[in-house]
Write a protein that holds these residues in place. Structure first.
Motif, PDB file in Angstrom:
ATOM      1  N   PRO A 110      42.154  43.124  29.734  1.00  0.00           N
ATOM      2  CA  PRO A 110      43.154  42.682  30.721  1.00  0.00           C
ATOM      3  C   PRO A 110      44.263  43.687  30.986  1.00  0.00           C
ATOM      4  CG  PRO A 110      43.395  41.476  28.654  1.00  0.00           C
ATOM      5  CD  PRO A 110      42.109  42.244  28.562  1.00  0.00           C
ATOM      6  N   TRP A 111      44.541  44.577  30.018  1.00  0.00           N
ATOM      7  CA  TRP A 111      45.617  45.552  30.189  1.00  0.00           C
ATOM      8  C   TRP A 111      45.157  46.826  30.902  1.00  0.00           C
ATOM      9  CZ3 TRP A 111      43.415  44.132  25.548  1.00  0.00           C
ATOM     10  CH2 TRP A 111      42.661  45.099  24.895  1.00  0.00           C
ATOM     11  N   ARG A 112      43.873  46.916  31.186  1.00  0.00           N
ATOM     12  CA  ARG A 112      43.340  48.088  31.873  1.00  0.00           C
ATOM     13  C   ARG A 112      43.039  47.736  33.325  1.00  0.00           C
ATOM     14  NH1 ARG A 112      40.737  52.014  27.765  1.00  0.00           N
ATOM     15  NH2 ARG A 112      39.953  53.041  29.638  1.00  0.00           N
ATOM     16  N   SER A 113      43.297  48.672  34.222  1.00  0.00           N
ATOM     17  CA  SER A 113      42.975  48.468  35.633  1.00  0.00           C
ATOM     18  C   SER A 113      41.461  48.465  35.829  1.00  0.00           C
ATOM     19  CB  SER A 113      43.593  49.589  36.474  1.00  0.00           C
ATOM     20  OG  SER A 113      42.968  50.835  36.157  1.00  0.00           O
ATOM     21  N   GLY A 147      39.277  50.125  46.931  1.00  0.00           N
ATOM     22  CA  GLY A 147      40.568  49.572  47.339  1.00  0.00           C
ATOM     23  C   GLY A 147      41.162  48.653  46.285  1.00  0.00           C
ATOM     24  N   SER A 148      40.338  48.270  45.292  1.00  0.00           N
ATOM     25  CA  SER A 148      40.813  47.384  44.214  1.00  0.00           C
ATOM     26  C   SER A 148      40.886  48.109  42.872  1.00  0.00           C
ATOM     27  CB  SER A 148      39.880  46.170  44.082  1.00  0.00           C
ATOM     28  OG  SER A 148      39.871  45.411  45.263  1.00  0.00           O
ATOM     29  N   GLU A 149      40.721  49.428  42.893  1.00  0.00           N
ATOM     30  CA  GLU A 149      40.613  50.169  41.636  1.00  0.00           C
ATOM     31  C   GLU A 149      41.864  50.113  40.764  1.00  0.00           C
ATOM     32  OE1 GLU A 149      41.233  53.159  45.038  1.00  0.00           O
ATOM     33  OE2 GLU A 149      39.978  51.400  44.645  1.00  0.00           O
ATOM     34  N   LEU A 156      41.828  39.433  39.931  1.00  0.00           N
ATOM     35  CA  LEU A 156      40.487  39.408  40.507  1.00  0.00           C
ATOM     36  C   LEU A 156      39.847  38.032  40.413  1.00  0.00           C
ATOM     37  CD1 LEU A 156      39.113  42.686  38.835  1.00  0.00           C
ATOM     38  CD2 LEU A 156      40.297  42.486  41.035  1.00  0.00           C
ATOM     39  N   SER A 157      38.958  37.742  41.361  1.00  0.00           N
ATOM     40  CA  SER A 157      38.152  36.524  41.301  1.00  0.00           C
ATOM     41  C   SER A 157      37.022  36.730  40.294  1.00  0.00           C
ATOM     42  CB  SER A 157      37.558  36.221  42.674  1.00  0.00           C
ATOM     43  OG  SER A 157      36.619  37.225  43.033  1.00  0.00           O
ATOM     44  N   GLN A 162      32.875  40.296  37.739  1.00  0.00           N
ATOM     45  CA  GLN A 162      31.495  40.622  37.391  1.00  0.00           C
ATOM     46  C   GLN A 162      31.063  41.917  38.057  1.00  0.00           C
ATOM     47  OE1 GLN A 162      29.557  40.558  35.020  1.00  0.00           O
ATOM     48  NE2 GLN A 162      28.764  38.469  35.044  1.00  0.00           N
ATOM     49  N   ARG A 163      31.579  42.202  39.249  1.00  0.00           N
ATOM     50  CA  ARG A 163      31.294  43.476  39.898  1.00  0.00           C
ATOM     51  C   ARG A 163      31.859  44.641  39.081  1.00  0.00           C
ATOM     52  NH1 ARG A 163      31.614  40.420  44.877  1.00  0.00           N
ATOM     53  NH2 ARG A 163      29.789  40.884  46.165  1.00  0.00           N
ATOM     54  N   VAL A 164      33.046  44.449  38.522  1.00  0.00           N
ATOM     55  CA  VAL A 164      33.637  45.484  37.663  1.00  0.00           C
ATOM     56  C   VAL A 164      32.749  45.707  36.443  1.00  0.00           C
ATOM     57  CG1 VAL A 164      35.628  46.161  36.261  1.00  0.00           C
ATOM     58  CG2 VAL A 164      35.990  44.956  38.423  1.00  0.00           C
TER      59      VAL A 164
END
Length: 278
Positions: A110-113, A147-149, A156-157, A162-164
């Motif tokens: 959670p603390w990482r982008s 664009g969400s990096e 995030l949803s 899951q895409r990450v």
């Protein structure tokens, strides 16, 4: 030209010893106080399976049939009791970045982008920082998250998380991708979108994929073969080959015929076939 095997499972048996933390019955008390008499339960017995390079294989079966156990043994998370599991002709002994598992719970820090989560495996591989970011961004774009990096998991949803997770796995460039019910926690529309993403990525990246699912329709939509496990015989009940194009139509006669064939193997009554889960 005949494809080489990516995974070879030979005479594999997996058993567990059962110990009870809070024994209630007399039998459980006896097992608890005398470990030498611990109950042994065999989940899989004498499994033989070859999976070709670039192939996508679904593992399905009722609860307790050993789907996740087989996947975890192939991925190196479970030691087999007998037999061998090989990936690229090497015996699997522990997890590796050459074969990565995607779980239902995402496993993001959670603390990482998003970018830093995708870079995680590359950091362990000692990839230089500039190259890490380049590879991570390529895979973030591949899964449709450009664009969400710089967002964090809390922003995030479920589908985006899951895409990450998928991007992080692909960034390490594994030979084999294992997935344990990766879409199970998602809503139906998001699940279908991610299924399409997986099909596209399989084609573009030519990865070998093994996934566990309870969804019969999902297995027909994604897989080249469906391996059906049987908890009664602790083995493979049937293997269904899917001879359909990659661009599959869920409403086509061919698709419905394969789906119904799987239903028949499970001896599901027609009136219950509206329920795709097993």
């Amino acid at each position: 030209m005949k494809k080489e095997n990516a995974i070879e499972v030979r005479n594999m048996t997996k058993s567990f010893k059962l110990f009870y933390d809070k024994p209630s019955t007399l039998k459980e008390r006896l097992i608890f106080w005398n470990h030498k008499k611990a109950e042994t339960r065999t989940v899989l017995e004498n499994i033989n399976l070859d999976i070709k390079k670039g192939e996508t294989v679904a593992l399905i079966g009722v609860n307790g049939s050993g789907k996740s156990t087989l996947l975890n043994a192939a991925a190196g998370f479970e030691k087999v009791s007998k037999g061998t599991v090989k990936i690229d002709e090497k015996v699997v002994g522990k997890p590796s970045l050459k074969y990565i598992t995607i779980f239902q719970n995402y496993g993001l820090f959670p603390w990482r982008s998003v970018l830093k989560n995708v870079e995680l495996g590359l950091e362990k591989m000692k990839v230089p920082k500039e190259k890490r970011e380049e590879i991570a961004m390529k895979n973030i774009e591949l899964v449709g998250l450009k664009g969400s990096e710089h967002k964090h998991p809390a922003e995030l949803s479920g589908g985006m998380k899951q895409r990450v997770s998928i991007a992080r796995a692909l960034a390490a460039d594994p030979d084999v991708l294992f997935m344990d019910e990766p879409f199970g926690a998602l809503d139906a529309i998001t699940r279908m979108k991610l299924q399409d993403d997986i099909l596209r990525i399989c084609k573009e990246e030519n990865k070998t994929i093994i996934f566990v699912t309870h969804d019969i329709e999902e297995s027909v939509y994604l897989a080249d073969r469906i391996v059906i496990l049987d908890n009664a015989n602790k083995g493979i009940k049937s293997i269904v080959n899917i001879n359909m194009p990659e661009d599959r139509d869920r409403t086509s006669d061919d698709f419905l015929a394969v789906r119904d064939k799987v239903f028949d193997i499970f001896k599901m009554k027609h009136e219950k076939r509206i329920e795709y889960y097993i």
